[in-house]
Design a protein around this motif. Structure first.
Motif, mmCIF file in Angstrom:
data_model
loop_
_atom_site.group_PDB
_atom_site.id
_atom_site.type_symbol
_atom_site.label_atom_id
_atom_site.label_comp_id
_atom_site.label_asym_id
_atom_site.label_seq_id
_atom_site.Cartn_x
_atom_site.Cartn_y
_atom_site.Cartn_z
ATOM 1 N N MET A 180 0.847 -1.200 0.000
ATOM 2 C CA MET A 180 0.000 0.000 0.000
ATOM 3 C C MET A 180 0.879 1.247 0.000
ATOM 4 O O MET A 180 1.936 1.277 0.604
ATOM 5 N N ASP A 181 0.418 2.256 -0.721
ATOM 6 C CA ASP A 181 1.046 3.571 -0.683
ATOM 7 C C ASP A 181 -0.036 4.564 -0.281
ATOM 8 O O ASP A 181 -1.178 4.427 -0.726
ATOM 9 N N MET A 182 0.334 5.525 0.528
ATOM 10 C CA MET A 182 -0.613 6.602 0.809
ATOM 11 C C MET A 182 -0.185 7.842 0.029
ATOM 12 O O MET A 182 0.968 8.274 0.109
ATOM 13 N N GLY A 206 1.723 13.711 -3.698
ATOM 14 C CA GLY A 206 2.245 12.383 -3.996
ATOM 15 C C GLY A 206 2.437 11.521 -2.760
ATOM 16 O O GLY A 206 1.923 11.808 -1.673
ATOM 17 N N GLU A 207 3.219 10.453 -2.950
ATOM 18 C CA GLU A 207 3.357 9.412 -1.929
ATOM 19 C C GLU A 207 4.036 9.930 -0.658
ATOM 20 O O GLU A 207 5.141 10.442 -0.709
ATOM 21 N N ILE A 208 3.373 9.745 0.469
ATOM 22 C CA ILE A 208 4.020 10.072 1.748
ATOM 23 C C ILE A 208 4.315 8.819 2.562
ATOM 24 O O ILE A 208 5.170 8.831 3.442
ATOM 25 N N ILE A 209 3.580 7.726 2.261
ATOM 26 C CA ILE A 209 3.797 6.462 2.979
ATOM 27 C C ILE A 209 3.922 5.337 1.968
ATOM 28 O O ILE A 209 3.188 5.288 0.976
ATOM 29 N N GLY A 210 4.884 4.429 2.234
ATOM 30 C CA GLY A 210 4.952 3.168 1.507
ATOM 31 C C GLY A 210 4.969 2.060 2.539
ATOM 32 O O GLY A 210 5.668 2.161 3.553
ATOM 33 N N GLY A 211 4.166 1.011 2.319
ATOM 34 C CA GLY A 211 4.138 -0.072 3.306
ATOM 35 C C GLY A 211 3.641 -1.367 2.693
ATOM 36 O O GLY A 211 3.267 -1.405 1.517
HETATM 37 MG MG MG Z 1 7.419 3.874 -2.181
#
Ligand code: MG
Ligand code: 4AD
Length: 431
Positions: A344-346, A353-358
């Protein structure tokens, strides 16, 4: 005796004599009056020197002060509805600590390169000051969130023998005749921590040799990364959205003057409330198609794709189930649809744009070993990581939030470079 105070607390001292220790931000003169705008690191306030109210020496000192000269000033706190802070100081005494000569940052417009070359001084300017104070609050609130939930802080090493996030952005360094890399993420160590403590987080600087010059990339940035045992992708997403909501609410509560200094549209931040909308990768691709974006199914999203997706919503959106091929080796695949990773990306709103990658992590020994081979990673360097799947392996998940991207979004500034005290990019190593 005057009491020494911080300017931000001035409202508590109306009518009293106080002493401030600071620097001259700006000055105006008019006949028998000197209007000194003084900053002390907490806030700024106007100090009025009236010739008739001070000694000749004090008036001369006030006249001689230049921008960024250091001084202490004593005077009475008086209400002033025209000023932002609501008060001014009627000066009775003033001491010059040092006269600054030709401070390079003046009121005229400077280019960003000039300002970045003088970053050590630029930090004193009101906008930069506000940004770093918001950064502090983002970090404070982020730690508070995990501390309140009893996550154990377990920081990861910075020198590492292995890559975590792809081998193309590794900084290599000589380590006593061996190779070491600067860490790209604390996650793999965080997984060891989750098996030892249940829920952990790590927080530290991370490094990526980003050769792209974008407004979202630094080569050195700070990441906070929780890792949770007995946790799946769904629970991971719930923690992530509650986490980001907590951070935004804390900044709104504790850093409102700074948001105002930055002229941030606060109504946009007030809408941030969990739960956040969620999209399967396929649904996100549909949005791109509907908006006429030329996008190859199966690719990862680029910056403009992320902007198009996030613009459909007034709060952060979580995209999950990315094609496994474009994601990291450690991600578990969905057992029902194995072409997708449990990732998941937030994506922040307003085009940030993307602030979290998990993700949920692969917890099966044989499958993970297979992945290490498929991704051409050195097996020896990952022996310890594979061990975690040998001894009491459990489903686990986590994510990483980039502090600087989060600060850029919450502050509403275009470029990430102003969200960290001394930014490092491909072209910037000084000061
Ligand atoms: Mg990422
Ligand atoms: O998506 P990323 O690469 O994820 C990880 O590193 C995982 N190991 C985290 C985890 O699951 N524990 O990076 C996470 C976040 C991004 O969403 C972004 O906010 C930030 O780190 N980030 C950067 N920020 C500034 N400059 C860069 N070059 C960044 N690269 C990633």
């Amino acid at each position: 005796m005057a009491i020494e105070i911080k300017i931000q607390d001035v409202a508590r001292y109306e009518g009293q004599e106080v002493t401030l220790k600071g620097w001259l931000y700006n000055k105006r003169s008019s006949g028998k009056l000197r209007f000194l705008l003084v900053r002390d690191g907490s806030a700024t306030i106007q100090c009025v020197v009236f010739k008739g109210a001070v000694s000749e020496e004090v008036f001369e000192n006030a006249t001689a002060l230049t921008q960024e000269s250091s001084l202490t000033v004593t005077g009475t706190v008086a209400k002033d509805d025209r000023s932002k802070i609501g008060y001014e100081i009627q000066v009775s005494d003033l001491t010059v600590v040092q006269i600054a000569h030709e401070y390079p940052i003046t009121k005229k417009e400077h280019g960003v390169d000039f300002l970045m070359d003088h970053r050590h001084l630029w930090l004193r300017s009101s906008k930069q000051h506000a940004l770093i104070r918001i950064r502090h609050e983002v970090i404070r609130a982020a730690r508070e969130f995990f501390d309140m939930r009893d996550f154990t802080l377990m920081d990861a090493p910075i020198f590492t023998p292995n890559a975590a996030e792809g081998t193309s952005t590794l900084f290599e360094t000589d380590y006593f005749e061996r190779k070491a890399y600067l860490t790209q993420s604390g996650q793999l160590y965080g997984e060891a921590g989750a098996m030892a403590f249940g829920n952990i987080y790590c927080f530290g600087p991370t490094f990526r040799a980003e050769k792209s010059k974008t407004r979202r990339h630094l080569t050195e940035f700070w990441m906070i990364e929780p890792e949770m045992a007995y946790c799946d992708l769904e629970q991971d997403m719930v923690v992530a959205e509650e986490f980001v909501t907590h951070i935004v609410k804390s900044v709104l509560k504790n850093r409102r003057p700074e948001l105002e200094t930055l002229e941030r549209d606060i109504s946009k931040l007030e809408k941030i409330e969990a739960p956040f909308p969620r999209l399967h990768y396929d649904e996100a691709v549909e949005i791109l198609k509907k908006n006429g974006v030329d996008f190859e199914y199966g690719d990862d999203f680029g910056a403009t794709d992320e902007t198009t997706i996030s613009q459909q919503f007034d709060r952060p959106v979580i995209v999950h189930h990315y094609p496994a091929e474009v994601k990291a080796f450690y991600m578990k695949r969905d057992p029902e649809t194995p072409q997708f990773a449990l990732a998941m990306d937030m994506l922040a709103p307003e085009g940030y744009g993307e602030i979290i990658g998990g993700s949920q992590r692969e917890d099966d020994y044989d499958v993970l070993l297979q992945r290490v081979k498929e991704y051409n990673l050195p097996e020896e360097a990952f022996a310890w990581y594979l061990d975690l799947r040998k001894y009491g392996s459990v489903p686990h998940a986590g994510f990483g939030l980039g502090i600087e991207r989060t600060v850029a979004w919450i502050s509403g500034i275009r470029h990430i470079r102003e969200t960290i005290p001394f930014p490092r990019t491909m072209t910037r190593l000084y000061p």
